[in-house]
Design a protein around this motif. Structure first.
Motif, PDB file in Angstrom:
ATOM      1  N   GLY A  59       0.782  -1.223   0.000  1.00 60.14           N
ATOM      2  CA  GLY A  59       0.000   0.000   0.000  1.00 60.14           C
ATOM      3  C   GLY A  59       0.816   1.276   0.000  1.00 60.14           C
ATOM      4  N   GLN A  60       2.137   1.176  -0.150  1.00 60.40           N
ATOM      5  CA  GLN A  60       2.990   2.365  -0.162  1.00 60.40           C
ATOM      6  C   GLN A  60       3.808   2.398  -1.447  1.00 60.40           C
ATOM      7  OE1 GLN A  60       5.118   3.076   3.507  1.00 60.40           O
ATOM      8  NE2 GLN A  60       3.549   2.009   4.673  1.00 60.40           N
ATOM      9  N   THR A  61       4.401   3.544  -1.715  1.00 61.67           N
ATOM     10  CA  THR A  61       5.215   3.696  -2.920  1.00 61.67           C
ATOM     11  C   THR A  61       6.586   4.256  -2.568  1.00 61.67           C
ATOM     12  OG1 THR A  61       4.340   5.918  -3.326  1.00 61.67           O
ATOM     13  CG2 THR A  61       3.208   4.083  -4.430  1.00 61.67           C
ATOM     14  N   ILE A  62       7.483   4.161  -3.530  1.00 54.98           N
ATOM     15  CA  ILE A  62       8.845   4.683  -3.422  1.00 54.98           C
ATOM     16  C   ILE A  62       9.215   5.209  -4.812  1.00 54.98           C
ATOM     17  CG2 ILE A  62       9.909   2.457  -3.964  1.00 54.98           C
ATOM     18  CD1 ILE A  62      12.126   3.078  -1.962  1.00 54.98           C
ATOM     19  N   THR A  63      10.133   6.144  -4.885  1.00 57.32           N
ATOM     20  CA  THR A  63      10.551   6.661  -6.192  1.00 57.32           C
ATOM     21  C   THR A  63      11.808   5.936  -6.673  1.00 57.32           C
ATOM     22  OG1 THR A  63      12.011   8.392  -5.334  1.00 57.32           O
ATOM     23  CG2 THR A  63       9.649   8.963  -5.604  1.00 57.32           C
ATOM     24  N   TYR A  64      12.033   6.053  -7.981  1.00 57.16           N
ATOM     25  CA  TYR A  64      13.259   5.499  -8.565  1.00 57.16           C
ATOM     26  C   TYR A  64      14.479   6.146  -7.917  1.00 57.16           C
ATOM     27  CZ  TYR A  64      10.128   3.675 -12.159  1.00 57.16           C
ATOM     28  OH  TYR A  64       9.124   3.008 -12.803  1.00 57.16           O
ATOM     29  N   GLY A  65      14.394   7.447  -7.670  1.00 57.97           N
ATOM     30  CA  GLY A  65      15.495   8.171  -7.039  1.00 57.97           C
ATOM     31  C   GLY A  65      15.783   7.677  -5.634  1.00 57.97           C
ATOM     32  N   GLU A  66      14.725   7.365  -4.871  1.00 59.36           N
ATOM     33  CA  GLU A  66      14.927   6.837  -3.512  1.00 59.36           C
ATOM     34  C   GLU A  66      15.623   5.485  -3.557  1.00 59.36           C
ATOM     35  OE1 GLU A  66      11.209   8.729  -0.996  1.00 59.36           O
ATOM     36  OE2 GLU A  66      10.756   7.181  -2.485  1.00 59.36           O
ATOM     37  N   ILE A  80       4.472  -9.895  -6.984  1.00 61.39           N
ATOM     38  CA  ILE A  80       5.051 -10.405  -5.734  1.00 61.39           C
ATOM     39  C   ILE A  80       6.311  -9.617  -5.382  1.00 61.39           C
ATOM     40  CG2 ILE A  80       6.098 -12.398  -4.586  1.00 61.39           C
ATOM     41  CD1 ILE A  80       4.073 -14.187  -6.031  1.00 61.39           C
ATOM     42  N   ILE A  81       7.165  -9.343  -6.373  1.00 58.12           N
ATOM     43  CA  ILE A  81       8.239  -8.356  -6.201  1.00 58.12           C
ATOM     44  C   ILE A  81       7.620  -7.078  -6.767  1.00 58.12           C
ATOM     45  CG2 ILE A  81      10.563  -7.625  -6.834  1.00 58.12           C
ATOM     46  CD1 ILE A  81      11.390 -10.555  -6.976  1.00 58.12           C
ATOM     47  N   PRO A  82       7.140  -6.203  -5.888  1.00 52.76           N
ATOM     48  CA  PRO A  82       6.171  -5.162  -6.270  1.00 52.76           C
ATOM     49  C   PRO A  82       6.724  -3.946  -7.017  1.00 52.76           C
ATOM     50  CG  PRO A  82       6.711  -4.960  -3.962  1.00 52.76           C
ATOM     51  CD  PRO A  82       7.442  -6.180  -4.456  1.00 52.76           C
ATOM     52  N   CYS A  83       7.071  -4.147  -8.274  1.00 54.42           N
ATOM     53  CA  CYS A  83       7.565  -3.030  -9.090  1.00 54.42           C
ATOM     54  C   CYS A  83       6.464  -2.003  -9.367  1.00 54.42           C
ATOM     55  CB  CYS A  83       8.186  -3.542 -10.382  1.00 54.42           C
ATOM     56  SG  CYS A  83       7.170  -4.721 -11.280  1.00 54.42           S
ATOM     57  N   HIS A  84       5.207  -2.387  -9.193  1.00 58.30           N
ATOM     58  CA  HIS A  84       4.105  -1.437  -9.398  1.00 58.30           C
ATOM     59  C   HIS A  84       4.089  -0.342  -8.327  1.00 58.30           C
ATOM     60  CE1 HIS A  84       2.496  -4.541  -6.700  1.00 58.30           C
ATOM     61  NE2 HIS A  84       1.714  -3.588  -6.204  1.00 58.30           N
ATOM     62  N   ARG A  85       4.835  -0.517  -7.250  1.00 58.48           N
ATOM     63  CA  ARG A  85       4.890   0.469  -6.160  1.00 58.48           C
ATOM     64  C   ARG A  85       5.968   1.538  -6.383  1.00 58.48           C
ATOM     65  NH1 ARG A  85       4.616  -4.182  -1.542  1.00 58.48           N
ATOM     66  NH2 ARG A  85       2.489  -4.870  -1.998  1.00 58.48           N
ATOM     67  N   LEU A  91      -3.525  -2.213  -9.354  1.00 58.67           N
ATOM     68  CA  LEU A  91      -2.810  -2.847  -8.245  1.00 58.67           C
ATOM     69  C   LEU A  91      -2.678  -1.885  -7.063  1.00 58.67           C
ATOM     70  CD1 LEU A  91      -0.079  -4.711 -10.315  1.00 58.67           C
ATOM     71  CD2 LEU A  91      -1.984  -5.770  -9.061  1.00 58.67           C
ATOM     72  N   LEU A  92      -2.357  -0.628  -7.337  1.00 58.99           N
ATOM     73  CA  LEU A  92      -2.235   0.356  -6.254  1.00 58.99           C
ATOM     74  C   LEU A  92      -3.589   0.597  -5.585  1.00 58.99           C
ATOM     75  CD1 LEU A  92       0.274   2.837  -7.924  1.00 58.99           C
ATOM     76  CD2 LEU A  92       0.748   1.251  -6.043  1.00 58.99           C
ATOM     77  N   LYS A  93      -4.649   0.639  -6.368  1.00 57.97           N
ATOM     78  CA  LYS A  93      -5.999   0.806  -5.791  1.00 57.97           C
ATOM     79  C   LYS A  93      -6.379  -0.410  -4.954  1.00 57.97           C
ATOM     80  CE  LYS A  93      -8.085   4.110  -8.938  1.00 57.97           C
ATOM     81  NZ  LYS A  93      -9.116   4.338  -9.970  1.00 57.97           N
ATOM     82  N   LEU A  94      -6.049  -1.596  -5.444  1.00 59.03           N
ATOM     83  CA  LEU A  94      -6.331  -2.827  -4.703  1.00 59.03           C
ATOM     84  C   LEU A  94      -5.672  -2.783  -3.326  1.00 59.03           C
ATOM     85  CD1 LEU A  94      -7.454  -5.818  -4.846  1.00 59.03           C
ATOM     86  CD2 LEU A  94      -5.142  -6.439  -5.520  1.00 59.03           C
ATOM     87  N   GLU A  95      -4.465  -2.223  -3.263  1.00 57.01           N
ATOM     88  CA  GLU A  95      -3.729  -2.114  -2.006  1.00 57.01           C
ATOM     89  C   GLU A  95      -4.172  -0.910  -1.174  1.00 57.01           C
ATOM     90  OE1 GLU A  95       0.520  -2.270  -2.592  1.00 57.01           O
ATOM     91  OE2 GLU A  95       0.366  -3.975  -3.955  1.00 57.01           O
ATOM     92  N   LYS A  96      -5.182  -0.184  -1.691  1.00 57.83           N
ATOM     93  CA  LYS A  96      -5.711   1.008  -1.007  1.00 57.83           C
ATOM     94  C   LYS A  96      -4.630   2.063  -0.799  1.00 57.83           C
ATOM     95  CE  LYS A  96      -9.381  -1.647   1.202  1.00 57.83           C
ATOM     96  NZ  LYS A  96      -9.116  -2.898   0.537  1.00 57.83           N
ATOM     97  N   THR A  97      -3.744   2.178  -1.781  1.00 55.62           N
ATOM     98  CA  THR A  97      -2.703   3.201  -1.763  1.00 55.62           C
ATOM     99  C   THR A  97      -3.371   4.562  -1.923  1.00 55.62           C
ATOM    100  OG1 THR A  97      -1.227   1.631  -2.845  1.00 55.62           O
ATOM    101  CG2 THR A  97      -0.553   3.931  -2.887  1.00 55.62           C
ATOM    102  N   ASP A  98      -2.908   5.537  -1.172  1.00 48.81           N
ATOM    103  CA  ASP A  98      -3.433   6.893  -1.321  1.00 48.81           C
ATOM    104  C   ASP A  98      -3.040   7.381  -2.712  1.00 48.81           C
ATOM    105  OD1 ASP A  98      -4.211   9.535  -1.216  1.00 48.81           O
ATOM    106  OD2 ASP A  98      -2.841  10.096   0.398  1.00 48.81           O
TER     107      ASP A  98
END
Length: 178
Positions: free
Chosen positions: A94-101, A132-137, A158-165
């Motif tokens: 349910g969370q994301t990260i940037t390529y830069g991070e 499973i290796i969550p590249c969508h995040r 996928l992000l909506k399914l995980e209830k990501t803001d």
């Protein structure tokens, strides 16, 4: 020997592959790099315990729940790709990260000043064990929903399914609310 099976998901058919060590591939039908480097003569359609675990994981995941176990994984790639994929595995549900991070984390791990976010993007895009290796995040530096080998529509789903803001991903037009 590579063992394969299919899984019917709400996003369409998913193709899974595993060897004796673990899951080596999980691709959405039509995904970029779909089943890349799999030789048909090396594959056998058979549902092994690893593939059954991966299907059980996806059953839970597609119910909108965070699975409480991880099937055995055997991602095969370069040392750099594997390092990126290991970081992807640690992105919370349910969370994301940037390529830069991710690039900054790799730089710290390797004791260098800087790593290329574009190189990270290449490794993320070649992740063979999608979902499973969550590249969508992984998102762009400004929070934009940049590239996804399975398609941006699937990334959003996928992000909506995980209830990501999702509010940070969409800039509303003047006078409209999210």
């Amino acid at each position: 020997m590579i063992y394969t099976t299919d899984y019917q998901s709400p996003l369409g058919k998913i193709f899974l592959a595993a060897d004796e060590k673990g899951l080596t591939g999980l691709w959405l039908e039509g995904q970029k790099y779909y089943a890349a480097q799999l030789e048909k003569e090396e594959c056998k359609q058979e549902e092994t315990p690893v593939l059954k675990d991966a299907k059980r994981w996806m059953d839970i995941y597609f119910q909108g729940k965070e699975p409480d176990f991880m099937p055995l994984l055997h991602p095969v790639g370069t040392e750099f790709q594997c390092a990126v994929w290991e970081i992807l595995r640690k992105i919370p549900y349910g969370q994301t990260i940037t390529y830069g991070e991710i690039a900054r984390q790799l730089a710290v791990q390797r004791g260098v000043k800087k790593m290329s976010a574009q190189a990270v993007g290449g490794a993320v895009g070649h992740n063979k064990i999608s979902i499973i290796i969550p590249c969508h995040r992984v998102v762009g530096s400004n929070g934009s929903l940049t590239g996804y080998a399975g398609g941006i529509d699937k990334k959003i789903a996928l992000l909506k399914l995980e209830k990501t803001d999702m509010s940070r991903f969409f800039v509303p037009k003047k006078g409209t609310a999210l």
